[in-house]
Design a protein around this motif. Sequence first.
Motif, short mmCIF file in Angstrom:
data_model
loop_
_atom_site.label_atom_id
_atom_site.label_comp_id
_atom_site.label_asym_id
_atom_site.label_seq_id
_atom_site.Cartn_x
_atom_site.Cartn_y
_atom_site.Cartn_z
N ILE A 244 -11.10 -6.54 -32.61
CA ILE A 244 -11.76 -5.99 -33.80
C ILE A 244 -13.19 -5.58 -33.47
O ILE A 244 -13.67 -4.51 -33.88
CB ILE A 244 -11.74 -7.01 -34.94
N PHE A 245 -13.91 -6.43 -32.73
CA PHE A 245 -15.28 -6.09 -32.34
C PHE A 245 -15.31 -4.77 -31.55
O PHE A 245 -16.17 -3.92 -31.78
CB PHE A 245 -15.89 -7.21 -31.48
N ILE B 157 -14.03 -5.45 -41.55
CA ILE B 157 -12.70 -5.28 -40.95
C ILE B 157 -12.02 -6.63 -40.79
O ILE B 157 -10.81 -6.78 -41.06
CB ILE B 157 -12.80 -4.56 -39.59
N HIS B 158 -12.78 -7.64 -40.39
CA HIS B 158 -12.22 -9.00 -40.31
C HIS B 158 -11.67 -9.44 -41.66
O HIS B 158 -10.63 -10.11 -41.74
CB HIS B 158 -13.30 -9.98 -39.85
N GLN C 287 -7.25 1.22 -51.15
CA GLN C 287 -8.10 0.88 -52.29
C GLN C 287 -9.53 1.37 -52.05
O GLN C 287 -9.95 1.56 -50.91
CB GLN C 287 -8.09 -0.63 -52.52
N PRO C 288 -10.29 1.60 -53.13
CA PRO C 288 -11.67 2.08 -52.99
C PRO C 288 -12.52 1.16 -52.12
O PRO C 288 -12.39 -0.07 -52.18
CB PRO C 288 -12.18 2.10 -54.43
N GLY C 289 -13.39 1.74 -51.33
CA GLY C 289 -14.36 0.98 -50.55
C GLY C 289 -13.82 0.39 -49.26
O GLY C 289 -14.41 -0.55 -48.72
N ALA C 290 -12.71 0.91 -48.74
CA ALA C 290 -12.12 0.35 -47.52
C ALA C 290 -13.06 0.57 -46.33
O ALA C 290 -13.73 1.59 -46.22
CB ALA C 290 -10.77 1.00 -47.24
N PRO C 291 -13.11 -0.41 -45.39
CA PRO C 291 -14.03 -0.31 -44.25
C PRO C 291 -13.47 0.47 -43.07
O PRO C 291 -14.16 0.63 -42.06
CB PRO C 291 -14.25 -1.77 -43.87
#
Length: 288
Positions: free
Chosen positions: A121-122, A135-136, A56-60
């Motif tokens: 994740i960090f 991302i979280h 989807q648009p704007g994914a991190p």
Amino acid sequence: MITTLFADAAAAIRWTDLGLSPIALDLGFLQIRWYSLAYIAGILIGWWYMLKLIAQPGAPLARRHADDMVFYATLGILLGGRLGYAIFYKPEIWQNPIDVLKLWEGGMSFHGGAIGMSVGIFYLAWRNKLNWLRIHDYIACCVPFGLFFGRIANFINGELWGRATNVPWAMVFPGGYAGEVPRHPSQLYEAGLEGIVLFAILWFAFWKTKARYEPGKLVGLFLVGYGIARFIVEFFREPDEGLGVLSWGLTMGQTLTVPMLLGGLYLILTAKGRRQRVEPIAGSESVA
């Protein structure tokens, strides 16, 4: 009360009559357990759903980052979950530290696994210069799959059962602390609340609102949703052996959930202030 429950046990559903076994497949030289399959299913389906989200648009993060996340998430869940269990629920295990590594003997903590996954994740975000909070948000939408399968595996294993009760759907599990008395099948309560209900809430927030463009809102919803579900179910779940209800009136599970609730509320209430124009790592549009 106990006498009544023992009398009710004769009419209650017996877990042993369901024909369930912790072993999903016995090859003789190798036994594959449902609990292991639950972890694998949760990670693989979560990864598949993550690919849907980042399209989807704007994914991190991009596809390559999501693929890397599978490794970091798995490592973080296993190490964090086991260490959390040893620290919060069974500190005596440190008398023989090698036992901490014996994952096949069971014993994992969700709270520890969540911390371990966050560390992963960090690291991924730092290494790739990505927005760790966003991302979280995306990872949070995928976690209910693992929670659902994990609780179903607990039920199949006949472990982490509920408190004694006389409700019509009560079940008699083997090995109860007070003997074979009818108990809440609290594993199924958790599967429904932490898995199905929490997934539905996050699905709606991601697909039907602009929550994904407000960093921290989705993970905040997860923390509050899981926290409420776990806090409620703890009233029906048998307290951990050796711990019981702690001196301040809460179980260990409820105690560990309080910081999650507070942190989640903070993230939700402050999310709009973090809204900014999002240049996508994946997808096709910038989102104001």
